[in-house]
Motif scaffolding. Structure first.
Motif, PDB file in Angstrom:
ATOM      1  N   HIS A 279      -2.533 -10.804  -3.438  1.00  0.00           N
ATOM      2  CA  HIS A 279      -1.223 -10.321  -3.846  1.00  0.00           C
ATOM      3  C   HIS A 279      -0.114 -10.687  -2.870  1.00  0.00           C
ATOM      4  O   HIS A 279       0.961 -10.115  -2.904  1.00  0.00           O
ATOM      5  CB  HIS A 279      -1.287  -8.802  -4.077  1.00  0.00           C
ATOM      6  CG  HIS A 279      -2.258  -8.429  -5.158  1.00  0.00           C
ATOM      7  ND1 HIS A 279      -1.877  -8.154  -6.447  1.00  0.00           N
ATOM      8  CD2 HIS A 279      -3.614  -8.362  -5.147  1.00  0.00           C
ATOM      9  CE1 HIS A 279      -2.947  -7.911  -7.189  1.00  0.00           C
ATOM     10  NE2 HIS A 279      -4.014  -8.028  -6.415  1.00  0.00           N
TER      11      HIS A 279
ATOM     12  N   GLY B  25       0.610   3.186  -3.357  1.00  0.00           N
ATOM     13  CA  GLY B  25      -0.364   4.247  -3.135  1.00  0.00           C
ATOM     14  C   GLY B  25      -1.798   3.772  -3.181  1.00  0.00           C
ATOM     15  O   GLY B  25      -2.719   4.545  -2.992  1.00  0.00           O
ATOM     16  N   HIS B  26      -2.037   2.486  -3.496  1.00  0.00           N
ATOM     17  CA  HIS B  26      -3.416   2.002  -3.433  1.00  0.00           C
ATOM     18  C   HIS B  26      -3.475   0.741  -2.585  1.00  0.00           C
ATOM     19  O   HIS B  26      -2.474   0.067  -2.367  1.00  0.00           O
ATOM     20  CB  HIS B  26      -4.006   1.770  -4.815  1.00  0.00           C
ATOM     21  CG  HIS B  26      -3.312   0.712  -5.621  1.00  0.00           C
ATOM     22  ND1 HIS B  26      -3.452  -0.631  -5.345  1.00  0.00           N
ATOM     23  CD2 HIS B  26      -2.461   0.788  -6.660  1.00  0.00           C
ATOM     24  CE1 HIS B  26      -2.738  -1.324  -6.205  1.00  0.00           C
ATOM     25  NE2 HIS B  26      -2.111  -0.493  -7.003  1.00  0.00           N
ATOM     26  N   TYR B  27      -4.691   0.428  -2.131  1.00  0.00           N
ATOM     27  CA  TYR B  27      -4.847  -0.728  -1.251  1.00  0.00           C
ATOM     28  C   TYR B  27      -4.561  -2.014  -1.986  1.00  0.00           C
ATOM     29  O   TYR B  27      -4.940  -2.193  -3.131  1.00  0.00           O
ATOM     30  CB  TYR B  27      -6.264  -0.773  -0.663  1.00  0.00           C
ATOM     31  CG  TYR B  27      -6.524   0.304   0.350  1.00  0.00           C
ATOM     32  CD1 TYR B  27      -5.772   0.347   1.519  1.00  0.00           C
ATOM     33  CD2 TYR B  27      -7.478   1.268   0.138  1.00  0.00           C
ATOM     34  CE1 TYR B  27      -5.994   1.330   2.456  1.00  0.00           C
ATOM     35  CE2 TYR B  27      -7.706   2.264   1.070  1.00  0.00           C
ATOM     36  CZ  TYR B  27      -6.962   2.290   2.229  1.00  0.00           C
ATOM     37  OH  TYR B  27      -7.189   3.279   3.154  1.00  0.00           O
ATOM     38  N   SER B  28      -3.893  -2.918  -1.295  1.00  0.00           N
ATOM     39  CA  SER B  28      -3.601  -4.220  -1.870  1.00  0.00           C
ATOM     40  C   SER B  28      -4.604  -5.231  -1.326  1.00  0.00           C
ATOM     41  O   SER B  28      -5.459  -4.901  -0.521  1.00  0.00           O
ATOM     42  CB  SER B  28      -2.180  -4.607  -1.515  1.00  0.00           C
ATOM     43  OG  SER B  28      -1.804  -5.748  -2.231  1.00  0.00           O
ATOM     44  N   GLY B  29      -4.496  -6.467  -1.782  1.00  0.00           N
ATOM     45  CA  GLY B  29      -5.439  -7.483  -1.320  1.00  0.00           C
ATOM     46  C   GLY B  29      -4.750  -8.808  -1.122  1.00  0.00           C
ATOM     47  O   GLY B  29      -3.618  -8.996  -1.573  1.00  0.00           O
ATOM     48  N   PRO B  30      -5.430  -9.731  -0.421  1.00  0.00           N
ATOM     49  CA  PRO B  30      -4.802 -11.019  -0.103  1.00  0.00           C
ATOM     50  C   PRO B  30      -4.432 -11.850  -1.329  1.00  0.00           C
ATOM     51  O   PRO B  30      -3.664 -12.799  -1.201  1.00  0.00           O
ATOM     52  CB  PRO B  30      -5.857 -11.736   0.750  1.00  0.00           C
ATOM     53  CG  PRO B  30      -7.061 -10.880   0.748  1.00  0.00           C
ATOM     54  CD  PRO B  30      -6.750  -9.574   0.163  1.00  0.00           C
TER      55      PRO B  30
ATOM     56  N   LYS C 128       0.838  -1.201   0.000  1.00  0.00           N
ATOM     57  CA  LYS C 128       0.000   0.000   0.000  1.00  0.00           C
ATOM     58  C   LYS C 128       0.877   1.257   0.000  1.00  0.00           C
ATOM     59  O   LYS C 128       0.628   2.207  -0.742  1.00  0.00           O
ATOM     60  CB  LYS C 128      -0.907  -0.018   1.230  1.00  0.00           C
ATOM     61  CG  LYS C 128      -1.445   1.327   1.699  1.00  0.00           C
ATOM     62  CD  LYS C 128      -2.572   1.837   0.828  1.00  0.00           C
ATOM     63  CE  LYS C 128      -3.212   3.077   1.413  1.00  0.00           C
ATOM     64  NZ  LYS C 128      -2.314   4.233   1.505  1.00  0.00           N
TER      65      LYS C 128
END
Lengths: 334, 288
Positions: free
Chosen positions: A330, A323-328, A319
């Motif tokens: 990744h 600059g943006h939200y990541s997710g599981p 993140k």
């Protein structure tokens, strides 16, 4: 212990035994008798539980952002003891964990390695082989983990087996039954015996604070372990709830700080179990900095025993980087 | 003379089955079509959106794993509870959209009918959109639709209940979970819908309603790597291109916004169901 051979490499030079002396000055005589030791441990200042909770609540509300957060995340990753302690562990799961320890974020070469991989003693050899040449330590739990309910011979054999398999850090559990019934010297002698059996391996002593009931007991157990020659004091096995809480960690950090001030020996601290989010980890780092001091802010002196924490640290790191939200999706599944 | 104290309304968000305040502590005034104060609504921040996505992801396994029949029943139950709240919805739609009571009531009825219509689709999708494929080989080959995952919905800005139901129900019918940013000026029917959802067997986290500004939250949701699809219907015109571009960074399914808001009373067909369904095709060897 003298002349113990390395099972993986029979030609390796026999490890030289580390002599375990009596407790360091000025505490040389506190273990001379059961009564004296009990008097010493019960003479330690009591812990103000409400005060400890209030102190940790205040420190936990501290805001850590931007560059400080980035530093904290990288530091926390480098402090992780990546742990798998399941009955279903196989050489395959340990190898994939080792691969994750070497490159926690395969998509980012700047991501630091973790400090160690923590497994059961019989799988230490697999972990050692998979981590050869990386500088990542192999920690093994021993002494009838997690309950500690076995005779001393069995516990010592467990430790020697783990060391022979290639573990260079041993996580032992203390006998909580003996501790809670007041047989402190028995517990002390057991830690000393395990210390000897460890040879050159680092010894982490698990207090299992969830079973010690009071913070006073946490302080006594910490001192007992440090006097017996522990290199690290560790909160929990991760099998008992509550595991690592901030007040417990505060008391242990105060103990290692006071112990160094008195004896000159620095002991590490490892909270384990229940630390799952980056926020939790950063709160612990703030606590370390404010309690024991910046000397402890290194993987040599502070560790996180965790499995799911690493993925959350990686998500937060991504993140900050992108600059943006990541997710599981990744991070790797473990 | 009335001795009652006025019950002032300050609404909250609907995230993970609970009604939290915005993490930011912000709220804003909601007014009716003539500019008179109606209530205070929570003003969701990007961290609320982040929490909502975590909740939606957590609820996905259960909702997508439920049988289509069960999903249909749960959605029908939502329509039942909406029916019971119809007078409240009518009042809110009338105030927010400046409609007469009878026209507002017609819009509410249409929204409930739309919801029932989508509830009926849940167990028919596989038959209509999937089926056996004729292939030149010794295989039994069939395709079936599966939900896309977590869907971010920027709800229509004008039609506060019929429009909302028209974009949300198809997402749920397919087995997806949703993070909805409601109409900024007219959020009250959405708030009431949250109360309906909380009391009608919809598992926590399947729908998360954020009252606030699509222009503020849209970019975070479009870039979020754990959002699988985004419906841009309520996105501000100036941001649409940029949102589509950011959504491409993680290869999201994107439903583009129409030039102007469509007539929501028209029959939507399958146009809002299929964008949030993936087709899985199975090749099963035969005769070996």
């Amino acid at each position: 212990m003298i002349g113990m051979t390395n099972l993986l490499d029979p030609h390796a030079p026999a490890t030289s035994p580390r002599t375990v002396d009596e407790p360091p000055a000025p505490y040389g005589d506190v273990t001379r008798s059961d009564a004296a030791f009990r008097a010493f441990l019960h003479g330690l200042p009591g812990v103000d539980q409400v005060g400890a909770e209030a102190r940790t609540t205040v420190l936990a509300s501290r805001s850590i952002k931007t560059t400080a957060k980035a530093w904290a995340i990288d530091t926390a990753i480098s402090m992780v003891d990546l742990t798998t302690l399941e009955g279903a562990d196989t050489p395959g799961t340990v190898r994939s964990l080792a691969a994750k320890a070497r490159r926690p974020d395969p998509g980012d070469a700047t991501c630091p390695q973790v400090a160690a991989v923590c497994v059961y003693g019989d799988l230490a050899g697999v972990a050692r082989e998979a981590l050869a040449g990386t500088g990542i330590h192999v920690a093994a739990v021993a002494t009838a983990f997690p309950s500690g309910r076995a005779s001393r011979e069995v516990k010592l054999a467990d430790v020697k087996d783990a060391v022979a398999n290639g573990a260079d850090e041993i996580d032992m559990v203390i006998d909580r039954g003996a501790f809670l019934t007041g047989r402190y010297l028995d517990v002390y002698e057991e830690v000393v015996a395990v210390r000897e059996a460890c040879g050159d391996a680092h010894l982490k002593v698990i207090l299992e604070t969830g079973e010690l009931v009071t913070l006073d007991n946490v302080r006594r157990a910490s001192w007992l372990a440090m006097l017996a020659g522990a290199d690290f004091v560790k909160t929990s096995t991760g099998k008992v709830s509550p595991a690592a809480t901030l007040p417990v960690c505060l008391v242990m950090l105060e103990a290692v700080r006071d112990f160094r001030a008195a004896t000159g020996r620095q002991i590490g601290v490892k909270p384990a179990g229940g630390i799952r989010t980056t926020k939790d980890a950063v709160r612990h780092l703030v606590l370390v900095h404010e309690t024991a001091g910046p000397d402890w802010l290194s993987p040599d002196w502070f560790r996180f025993g965790a499995s799911s924490l690493l993925n959350d640290l990686l998500l937060q790191r991504q993140k900050l980087r992108t600059g943006h939200y990541s997710g599981p999706d990744h991070v790797t599944v473990d | 003379m009335s001795d009652r104290l006025a019950v002032r309304k300050t609404y909250k968000l609907y995230v993970n089955g609970a009604f939290p305040r915005s993490e930011s502590g912000r709220s804003y005034e909601v007014t009716d079509a003539k500019g008179h104060f109606l209530a205070n609504a929570a003003w969701a921040s990007r961290k609320d959106a982040r929490d909502a996505v975590v909740a939606a992801r957590g609820a996905f396994a259960k909702w997508s794993g439920a049988t289509a029949y069960n999903r249909g029943q749960v959605l029908y139950r939502v329509a039942e509870v909406m029916e019971g709240r119809a007078p409240q919805f009518t009042e809110e739609v009338a105030a927010g959209e400046g409609l007469s009571t009878s026209r507002a009531r017609a819009a509410v009825d249409a929204a409930i009918d739309r919801w029932v219509w989508y509830a009926g689709w849940t167990d028919k999708l596989a038959a209509v959109l999937g089926g056996a494929n004729p292939v030149a080989g010794p295989y039994f080959d069939f395709s079936l639709p599966e939900p896309t995952g977590v869907v971010a919905v920027l709800a229509p800005q004008q039609s506060s209940l019929l429009g909302l139901a028209s974009v949300l129900a198809p997402v749920l019918a397919g087995g997806n979970t949703a993070v909805v940013v409601t109409s900024r000026e007219r959020p009250l029917p959405a708030v009431t819908l949250g109360e309906v959802l909380a009391t009608s067997d919809v598992p926590a986290g399947v729908v998360n309603l954020l009252t606030g500004d699509a222009a503020e939250l849209g970019p975070w949701l479009a870039e979020h790597a754990d959002v699988d699809a985004i419906d841009l219907t309520g996105a501000p015109v100036r941001l649409r291109l940029e949102l589509e571009r950011s959504a491409a960074g993680t290869v999201k399914r994107v439903v583009r916004a129409p030039e102007t808001e469509p007539d929501w009373a028209a029959d939507p067909g399958l146009s809002r169901l299929t964008p949030f369904l993936e087709t899985k095709t199975v090749w099963h060897p035969m005769g070996v």
